[in-house]
Design a protein around this motif. Sequence first.
Motif, mmCIF file in Angstrom:
data_model
loop_
_atom_site.group_PDB
_atom_site.id
_atom_site.type_symbol
_atom_site.label_atom_id
_atom_site.label_comp_id
_atom_site.label_asym_id
_atom_site.label_seq_id
_atom_site.Cartn_x
_atom_site.Cartn_y
_atom_site.Cartn_z
ATOM 1 N N SER A 189 -4.307 12.585 2.473
ATOM 2 C CA SER A 189 -4.807 13.224 1.107
ATOM 3 C C SER A 189 -6.050 12.599 0.546
ATOM 4 O O SER A 189 -6.314 11.409 0.932
ATOM 5 N N THR A 190 -6.868 13.182 -0.294
ATOM 6 C CA THR A 190 -7.891 12.395 -1.017
ATOM 7 C C THR A 190 -7.624 11.861 -2.247
ATOM 8 O O THR A 190 -8.289 11.213 -2.951
ATOM 9 N N LEU A 191 -6.185 11.852 -2.798
ATOM 10 C CA LEU A 191 -5.854 11.196 -3.799
ATOM 11 C C LEU A 191 -5.931 9.786 -3.965
ATOM 12 O O LEU A 191 -5.630 9.112 -3.077
ATOM 13 N N SER A 192 -6.449 9.298 -5.016
ATOM 14 C CA SER A 192 -6.811 7.887 -5.057
ATOM 15 C C SER A 192 -5.360 7.247 -4.946
ATOM 16 O O SER A 192 -5.349 5.797 -4.154
ATOM 17 N N LEU A 193 -4.335 7.685 -5.312
ATOM 18 C CA LEU A 193 -2.779 7.094 -5.286
ATOM 19 C C LEU A 193 -2.533 7.020 -3.752
ATOM 20 O O LEU A 193 -1.877 5.932 -3.515
ATOM 21 N N ALA A 194 -3.240 7.551 -2.625
ATOM 22 C CA ALA A 194 -2.758 7.645 -1.282
ATOM 23 C C ALA A 194 -2.780 6.261 -0.734
ATOM 24 O O ALA A 194 -2.040 5.751 -0.052
ATOM 25 N N ALA A 195 -3.736 5.592 -0.797
ATOM 26 C CA ALA A 195 -4.194 4.403 -0.259
ATOM 27 C C ALA A 195 -3.190 3.500 -0.528
ATOM 28 O O ALA A 195 -2.675 2.579 0.589
ATOM 29 N N GLU A 196 -2.800 3.049 -1.694
ATOM 30 C CA GLU A 196 -1.646 2.245 -2.043
ATOM 31 C C GLU A 196 -0.077 2.576 -1.230
ATOM 32 O O GLU A 196 0.424 1.721 -0.541
ATOM 33 N N HIS A 197 0.180 3.775 -1.313
ATOM 34 C CA HIS A 197 1.240 4.509 -0.549
ATOM 35 C C HIS A 197 1.120 4.133 0.940
ATOM 36 O O HIS A 197 2.118 3.749 1.529
ATOM 37 N N LEU A 198 0.131 4.178 1.553
ATOM 38 C CA LEU A 198 -0.180 4.124 2.929
ATOM 39 C C LEU A 198 0.146 2.553 3.156
ATOM 40 O O LEU A 198 0.470 2.422 4.309
ATOM 41 N N LEU A 199 -0.492 1.849 2.454
ATOM 42 C CA LEU A 199 -0.263 0.273 2.820
ATOM 43 C C LEU A 199 1.075 0.004 2.655
ATOM 44 O O LEU A 199 1.526 -0.863 3.317
ATOM 45 N N GLU B 60 3.772 2.209 3.223
ATOM 46 C CA GLU B 60 4.134 2.664 4.476
ATOM 47 C C GLU B 60 4.088 1.636 5.553
ATOM 48 O O GLU B 60 5.087 1.759 6.367
ATOM 49 N N ALA B 61 3.035 1.346 5.719
ATOM 50 C CA ALA B 61 2.573 0.393 6.923
ATOM 51 C C ALA B 61 3.428 -0.869 6.746
ATOM 52 O O ALA B 61 3.964 -1.369 7.866
ATOM 53 N N ALA B 62 3.641 -1.546 5.672
ATOM 54 C CA ALA B 62 4.529 -2.713 5.490
ATOM 55 C C ALA B 62 5.994 -2.421 5.957
ATOM 56 O O ALA B 62 6.687 -3.094 6.382
ATOM 57 N N LEU B 63 6.437 -1.278 5.400
ATOM 58 C CA LEU B 63 7.882 -0.792 5.921
ATOM 59 C C LEU B 63 7.929 -0.755 7.376
ATOM 60 O O LEU B 63 8.980 -1.312 7.844
ATOM 61 N N LYS B 64 7.230 0.032 7.964
ATOM 62 C CA LYS B 64 7.161 0.088 9.324
ATOM 63 C C LYS B 64 7.079 -1.028 10.188
ATOM 64 O O LYS B 64 7.888 -1.494 11.002
ATOM 65 N N ALA B 65 6.320 -2.117 9.650
ATOM 66 C CA ALA B 65 6.268 -3.437 10.308
ATOM 67 C C ALA B 65 7.309 -4.389 10.017
ATOM 68 O O ALA B 65 7.424 -5.529 10.548
ATOM 69 N N SER B 66 8.167 -4.106 8.976
ATOM 70 C CA SER B 66 9.132 -5.045 8.430
ATOM 71 C C SER B 66 10.252 -5.130 9.391
ATOM 72 O O SER B 66 11.173 -6.243 9.591
ATOM 73 N N GLY B 67 10.719 -4.179 10.139
ATOM 74 C CA GLY B 67 11.776 -3.991 10.795
ATOM 75 C C GLY B 67 12.844 -3.500 10.313
ATOM 76 O O GLY B 67 13.930 -3.508 11.032
#
Length: 282
Positions: free
Chosen positions: A108-118, A120-127
């Motif tokens: 998405s080009t939504l400005s909101l997307a960047a924080e959501h992606l971060l 999502e990455a934190a979730l995946k890295a959390s275990g």
Amino acid sequence: MKIGVTGATGQLGRIVVEKLKERVSAESIVALVRTPEKALDLGVKARVFDYNKPESLAESLQGIDSLLLISGNELGQRAQQHANVIDAAKQAGVKWIVYTSVLRADTSTLSLAAEHLLTEAALKASGVPYTILRNGWYTENYTGSISGAIAAGALIGSAGDGKIASAARDDYAEAAAVVLTSEGNVGKVYELAGDEFYTLADLAAEVSRQAGKNIPYSNLPEAEYANILKSFNLPEGLALAIAGWDVSASKNDLFDDAHQLSRLIGRPTTPLAKVVADALAG
């Protein structure tokens, strides 16, 4: 089994709690909120929970098995706030985190997307086992401006002919409740959007039909739309963000036709006409 809901006194959170109460006992739901007094009418236990106070979060999450992390509303601060919650959940032994992201956050080009992606990455890295609900636009994001459009005689925006497959908050809240109370969702990423799409010209036509008054859609350049929003006393940052979201809508970033939302909730998503009627009814 205890289910924690962050932001439970917010517009989405309140509906999620009500939907959960239809599926599990009120005793198994915990509202995690900044101000517990505001949660008294929810009929569930409430604990103090402030995304900005990481030192206290793990204690508030003790005994929580499944956590619905509803994304915060402080733009620019959410990635850190959400990371605070994820870290605390891991520390407290939470077994599953369900997170409300944004539709197709990875493209998405939504400005909101960047924080959501971060997040999502934190979730995946959390275990910690997770499920990601990539919520599309809430129809209420647009119908909230109906009364102003009727008063002004026009609906304005910068979305062009972009296709918007939005759904009502009620639909997304029900999806969250279904996921939290059913099996087989761990590790999944759901792209959630309305069954039908419309353009802002279509929205204006529906408002005109129900209001009995011609309300045309006026498409404006992004900067002009932002300036008009600022004239309504919106903070500059928010005005620029809203205008930018419309430009993303013009690129069909708010469109999806996979119908994952209606399949999850077992019914069609709420029609645009119904949300418009509710908005007009006040």
